[in-house]
Design a protein around this motif. Structure first.
Motif, PDB file in Angstrom:
ATOM      1  N   UNK A 115     100.912 108.219 -11.592  1.00 54.41           N
ATOM      2  CA  UNK A 115     102.223 108.010 -12.216  1.00 54.41           C
ATOM      3  C   UNK A 115     102.057 107.678 -13.694  1.00 54.41           C
ATOM      4  N   UNK A 116     101.005 106.902 -14.023  1.00 49.35           N
ATOM      5  CA  UNK A 116     100.791 106.530 -15.430  1.00 49.35           C
ATOM      6  C   UNK A 116     100.473 107.759 -16.289  1.00 49.35           C
ATOM      7  N   UNK A 117      99.878 108.785 -15.640  1.00 53.92           N
ATOM      8  CA  UNK A 117      99.548 109.999 -16.400  1.00 53.92           C
ATOM      9  C   UNK A 117     100.828 110.656 -16.916  1.00 53.92           C
ATOM     10  N   UNK A 118     101.941 110.434 -16.170  1.00 57.70           N
ATOM     11  CA  UNK A 118     103.265 110.802 -16.654  1.00 57.70           C
ATOM     12  C   UNK A 118     103.553 112.287 -16.708  1.00 57.70           C
ATOM     13  N   UNK A 119     104.837 112.589 -16.904  1.00 59.10           N
ATOM     14  CA  UNK A 119     105.273 113.974 -17.097  1.00 59.10           C
ATOM     15  C   UNK A 119     105.091 114.850 -15.886  1.00 59.10           C
ATOM     16  N   UNK A 120     105.360 116.123 -16.099  1.00 54.95           N
ATOM     17  CA  UNK A 120     105.251 117.108 -15.017  1.00 54.95           C
ATOM     18  C   UNK A 120     103.848 117.205 -14.473  1.00 54.95           C
ATOM     19  N   UNK A 121     102.872 117.058 -15.378  1.00 54.11           N
ATOM     20  CA  UNK A 121     101.492 117.191 -14.900  1.00 54.11           C
ATOM     21  C   UNK A 121     101.187 116.088 -13.890  1.00 54.11           C
ATOM     22  N   UNK A 122     101.632 114.857 -14.206  1.00 53.04           N
ATOM     23  CA  UNK A 122     101.388 113.753 -13.279  1.00 53.04           C
ATOM     24  C   UNK A 122     101.951 114.063 -11.910  1.00 53.04           C
ATOM     25  N   UNK A 123     103.181 114.612 -11.852  1.00 48.63           N
ATOM     26  CA  UNK A 123     103.823 114.909 -10.571  1.00 48.63           C
ATOM     27  C   UNK A 123     103.104 115.987  -9.793  1.00 48.63           C
ATOM     28  N   UNK A 124     102.790 117.074 -10.449  1.00 43.96           N
ATOM     29  CA  UNK A 124     102.143 118.175  -9.741  1.00 43.96           C
ATOM     30  C   UNK A 124     100.690 117.826  -9.421  1.00 43.96           C
ATOM     31  N   UNK A 125     100.050 117.044 -10.285  1.00 45.42           N
ATOM     32  CA  UNK A 125      98.676 116.612 -10.012  1.00 45.42           C
ATOM     33  C   UNK A 125      98.643 115.724  -8.771  1.00 45.42           C
ATOM     34  N   UNK A 126      99.657 114.890  -8.636  1.00 42.76           N
ATOM     35  CA  UNK A 126      99.728 114.009  -7.464  1.00 42.76           C
ATOM     36  C   UNK A 126      99.956 114.835  -6.193  1.00 42.76           C
ATOM     37  N   UNK A 127     100.796 115.833  -6.297  1.00 38.33           N
ATOM     38  CA  UNK A 127     101.068 116.702  -5.145  1.00 38.33           C
ATOM     39  C   UNK A 127      99.787 117.441  -4.733  1.00 38.33           C
ATOM     40  N   UNK A 128      99.039 117.921  -5.721  1.00 38.01           N
ATOM     41  CA  UNK A 128      97.775 118.604  -5.440  1.00 38.01           C
ATOM     42  C   UNK A 128      96.790 117.623  -4.798  1.00 38.01           C
ATOM     43  N   UNK A 129      96.754 116.388  -5.339  1.00 35.71           N
ATOM     44  CA  UNK A 129      95.835 115.374  -4.817  1.00 35.71           C
ATOM     45  C   UNK A 129      96.135 115.075  -3.348  1.00 35.71           C
ATOM     46  N   UNK A 130      97.416 114.876  -3.081  1.00 31.75           N
ATOM     47  CA  UNK A 130      97.822 114.538  -1.711  1.00 31.75           C
ATOM     48  C   UNK A 130      97.521 115.699  -0.753  1.00 31.75           C
ATOM     49  N   UNK A 131      97.819 116.920  -1.191  1.00 35.50           N
ATOM     50  CA  UNK A 131      97.553 118.096  -0.347  1.00 35.50           C
ATOM     51  C   UNK A 131      96.061 118.253  -0.083  1.00 35.50           C
ATOM     52  N   UNK A 132      95.243 117.990  -1.101  1.00 32.42           N
ATOM     53  CA  UNK A 132      93.796 118.126  -0.922  1.00 32.42           C
ATOM     54  C   UNK A 132      93.288 117.039   0.040  1.00 32.42           C
ATOM     55  N   UNK A 133      93.847 115.837  -0.072  1.00 29.42           N
ATOM     56  CA  UNK A 133      93.470 114.772   0.866  1.00 29.42           C
ATOM     57  C   UNK A 133      93.813 115.163   2.294  1.00 29.42           C
ATOM     58  N   UNK A 134      95.008 115.700   2.467  1.00 26.73           N
ATOM     59  CA  UNK A 134      95.446 116.124   3.805  1.00 26.73           C
ATOM     60  C   UNK A 134      94.536 117.253   4.315  1.00 26.73           C
ATOM     61  N   UNK A 135      94.239 118.213   3.452  1.00 29.15           N
ATOM     62  CA  UNK A 135      93.375 119.338   3.844  1.00 29.15           C
ATOM     63  C   UNK A 135      91.998 118.831   4.260  1.00 29.15           C
ATOM     64  N   UNK A 136      91.453 117.899   3.482  1.00 29.39           N
ATOM     65  CA  UNK A 136      90.118 117.376   3.790  1.00 29.39           C
ATOM     66  C   UNK A 136      90.129 116.627   5.113  1.00 29.39           C
ATOM     67  N   UNK A 137      91.175 115.851   5.344  1.00 30.10           N
ATOM     68  CA  UNK A 137      91.274 115.090   6.594  1.00 30.10           C
ATOM     69  C   UNK A 137      91.392 116.047   7.789  1.00 30.10           C
ATOM     70  N   UNK A 138      92.184 117.086   7.634  1.00 28.19           N
ATOM     71  CA  UNK A 138      92.355 118.058   8.721  1.00 28.19           C
ATOM     72  C   UNK A 138      91.037 118.775   9.013  1.00 28.19           C
ATOM     73  N   UNK A 139      90.349 119.232   7.969  1.00 31.98           N
ATOM     74  CA  UNK A 139      89.069 119.929   8.187  1.00 31.98           C
ATOM     75  C   UNK A 139      88.033 118.992   8.809  1.00 31.98           C
ATOM     76  N   UNK A 140      88.012 117.749   8.348  1.00 27.06           N
ATOM     77  CA  UNK A 140      87.056 116.766   8.875  1.00 27.06           C
ATOM     78  C   UNK A 140      87.291 116.553  10.372  1.00 27.06           C
ATOM     79  N   UNK A 141      88.551 116.391  10.742  1.00 27.42           N
ATOM     80  CA  UNK A 141      88.886 116.198  12.168  1.00 27.42           C
ATOM     81  C   UNK A 141      88.578 117.463  12.973  1.00 27.42           C
ATOM     82  N   UNK A 142      88.955 118.595  12.423  1.00 26.66           N
ATOM     83  CA  UNK A 142      88.821 119.873  13.135  1.00 26.66           C
ATOM     84  C   UNK A 142      87.365 120.212  13.418  1.00 26.66           C
ATOM     85  N   UNK A 143      86.490 119.959  12.448  1.00 23.17           N
ATOM     86  CA  UNK A 143      85.097 120.379  12.587  1.00 23.17           C
ATOM     87  C   UNK A 143      84.145 119.208  12.848  1.00 23.17           C
TER      88      UNK A 143
END
Lengths: 166, 284
Positions: B96-124
Motif C-alpha cells: 500500500x505504501x508503494x502507492x498508485x496503480x502499480x501498488x494495487x496491481x502489484x499486490x494483486x499479482x503478489x496475492x495470486x502468486x502466493x495462492x498459485x504457490x500454495x496450490x502447487x505445493x499442496x497438489x504436488x
C-alpha cells in the motif's frame, strides 16, 4: 462500458456500448461483429478445453474455447446477427519464453488456446479478419459496437506501432 | 549520483516491516510450526487478531456462528486460511505504501502468486504450503522499490525488450544496474527474513542457479509464470520473461494438473479479492 473478464462472454446491440477486456496474456479473446446489424460480442476464455473433467466443463463452460465461442455465436444469433456476415478478431495467446527445452513445456498455454479458438471458429464457418496472437506480448481488445471498430493494444509496444494501436 | 547509487539508497531507505510481521513471516516459513504456534504469536498482537476475526466473519464464508477469536478461525476455516490472513494483513501495508496503480496491481499479482504457490505445493506435495504462500506474496518486493526508476527509464527498458534483445529482468539489470530480484534480495537481507524466503525472492527468475535444486525457489518460479500467463500483474513489459523448463519438470506436474490449478487460482483470487476488497482490475 462492459469489461469482459476471463471466463465470460458478452454480446450486445447497444449502440453506445464499448466492450473491452483486461490485459490478456495466454488467454484468448474472440471478438465477433456483425457490422451491418450493429451487433458485437467478445468471448474471453482461459483454457482450450476441460480435459477429462466433465464437472469443470459444466460448472464454468465459458472458461473453455469451444463452449465460449458457441455461447457467443448463440448470443449474437439471438440478437439478430446474420451468420454469413460475422467477422472475427483473434487476440491473445501470448506466452513466456521457455528456456532449455526441446518440444512443448507442460506450462505452455498460448498456442494451445489459439489453436482451439481457430478450430471453434472454423466449426461455425466464421472468417477471421485479423489475428494478433502469440509472442511474448500481453494485449487488450476493445470493440465499439456501433461502428464495429476493433482496437487492439499490445505491450511491449511493437516498434511498428509506437502509439500501441493496430 | 548515478542511478544505481540512487536505487541502492532508496533500498536502504525502505522502512523495515514491524518486528511482529517479520516474526510472523519467520513462523509461517518454518515447516515445523503448527497452528498453535501461530495462535500463540497472535495472542501478542491484538490488532492483527482483531483483523483476523473480522475477515473470518465475512459473509463470504457463511459461517453458522460468529467467530470471536483466532482459534475459531482455525476450527472453522482451517490453518491454511489463518496463514493467508496473517501473511496478507502483515505484508499489505508495504504494498500500500508503494502507492498508485502499480501498488494495487502489484499486490494483486503478489496475492495470486502466493495462492498459485500454495496450490502447487499442496497438489504436488512439494515444500510447505504456508511457506509457499508467504514466498509467493513477497517474491516481487524489489519491483516496488524499482518502480519509480523503471518508470523513468520506461522508454529505454521497453525498447530493449521490444527489440527482443533481452528479457525484462536482463533489461532491468542492464538499464538500472540491478534487476528486481536483486533489489528484493537486498530488502530481504535488510529485514532479516528467513533464508528460504531470501532465496526464493532473490532467485525466482533463475532457480537453476540455486544450489541443491531449491524446491521453494523452483515452486515460486513456476507460480510466478502461471500468474503472468493469467495476465495478473502484467505491465508494460508484457510476457518478456523466460521460464526454466527444468523447474517445471521437477514438479512432475502434467498439463491437465496445471490447467486445473489455473482455474483454482482464478477462483481463489476472486474470493480473496472479495474478502480483502481488492480492485478487480487495475488498469496501468
Amino acid at each position: 462500458v462492459h469489461v469482459v473478464e476471463a471466463g465470460s462472454v458478452v454480446a450486445t446491440q447497444d449502440a453506445g456500448a464499448l466492450l473491452h477486456t483486461p490485459p490478456i496474456a495466454s488467454a484468448v479473446a474472440v471478438a465477433i461483429c456483425d457490422p451491418d446489424q450493429g451487433i458485437a460480442g467478445i468471448a474471453h476464455f482461459l483454457l482450450p478445453d476441460a480435459g477429462s473433467d466433465a464437472k469443470r466443463r459444466s460448472t464454468a463452460p465459458e472458461m473453455f474455447a469451444g463452449p465460449a465461442v458457441e455461447s457467443l455465436v448463440l448470443k449474437l444469433a439471438q440478437l439478430g446477427a446474420d451468420g454469413s456476415r460475422l467477422r472475427a478478431y483473434l487476440v491473445g495467446g501470448g506466452d513466456l519464453v521457455y528456456r532449455r527445452h526441446a518440444g512443448p513445456c507442460e506450462l505452455a498455454l498460448g498456442d494451445r488456446n489459439v489453436a482451439a479458438a481457430r478450430a471453434a471458429l472454423k466449426e461455425y464457418g466464421i472468417r477471421i479478419v485479423a489475428a494478433r496472437v502469440g509472442g511474448n506480448r500481453a494485449r487488450r481488445v476493445a470493440v465499439e459496437v456501433a461502428s464495429a471498430k476493433v482496437r487492439i493494444t499490445e505491450t511491449p509496444v511493437p516498434r511498428r506501432s509506437r502509439d500501441g494501436s493496430s | 549520483v548515478t542511478e544505481a547509487a540512487e536505487i541502492h539508497a532508496a533500498l536502504e531507505d525502505v522502512a523495515p516491516p514491524p518486528e511482529s510481521a517479520v516474526r510472523m513471516l519467520q513462523l509461517v516459513s518454518d515447516a515445523e510450526a503448527t497452528a498453535d504456534d501461530i495462535l500463540a504469536m497472535l495472542r501478542d498482537d491484538d490488532e492483527m487478531t482483531r483483523s483476523v476475526v473480522k475477515l473470518s466473519n465475512s459473509s463470504i464464508y457463511e459461517l453458522p456462528c460468529e467467530v470471536v477469536d483466532a482459534s475459531q478461525t482455525v476450527a472453522y476455516l482451517g490453518s491454511r486460511t489463518l496463514v493467508r490472513f496473517v501473511v496478507a494483513l502483515g505484508t499489505h501495508p508495504f504494498f500500500a505504501r508503494a502507492g498508485g496503480g502499480h501498488g494495487g496491481e502489484a499486490w494483486r499479482h503478489a496475492l495470486a502468486c502466493g495462492i498459485a504457490a500454495q496450490i502447487l505445493s499442496e497438489m504436488k506435495g512439494v515444500g510447505d504450503p504456508n511457506g509457499a504462500f508467504a514466498a509467493g506474496v513477497l517474491h516481487d518486493i524489489g519491483s516496488l522499490v524499482l518502480a519509480p526508476f523503471a518508470e523513468r527509464e520506461a522508454q529505454v527498458l521497453h525498447a530493449e525488450i521490444a527489440s527482443c534483445r533481452r528479457g525484462y529482468t536482463e533489461a532491468e539489470a542492464h538499464v538500472l544496474g540491478l534487476d528486481h530480484s536483486a533489489a528484493g534480495s537486498k530488502l530481504a537481507d535488510q529485514w532479516r527474513l528467513p533464508r528460504s524466503l531470501r532465496h526464493a525472492i532473490g532467485h525466482h527468475h533463475d532457480p537453476e542457479f540455486m544450489p541443491d535444486a531449491d524446491e521453494l525457489t523452483q515452486l515460486i518460479h513456476v507460480a510466478d509464470a502461471l500468474t503472468l500467463q493469467l495476465g495478473i500483474g502484467v505491465g508494460g513489459e508484457g510476457l518478456s520473461y523466460s521460464t526454466c523448463v527444468d523447474a517445471v519438470r521437477r514438479l512432475h506436474v502434467s498439463t491437465e494438473e496445471i490447467d486445473r490449478a489455473r482455474l483454482r487460482i482464478l477462483a481463489e483470487l476472486q474470493r480473496s479479492q472479495d474478502l480483502l476488497q481488492l480492485p478487480e482490475t487495475v488498469c496501468r
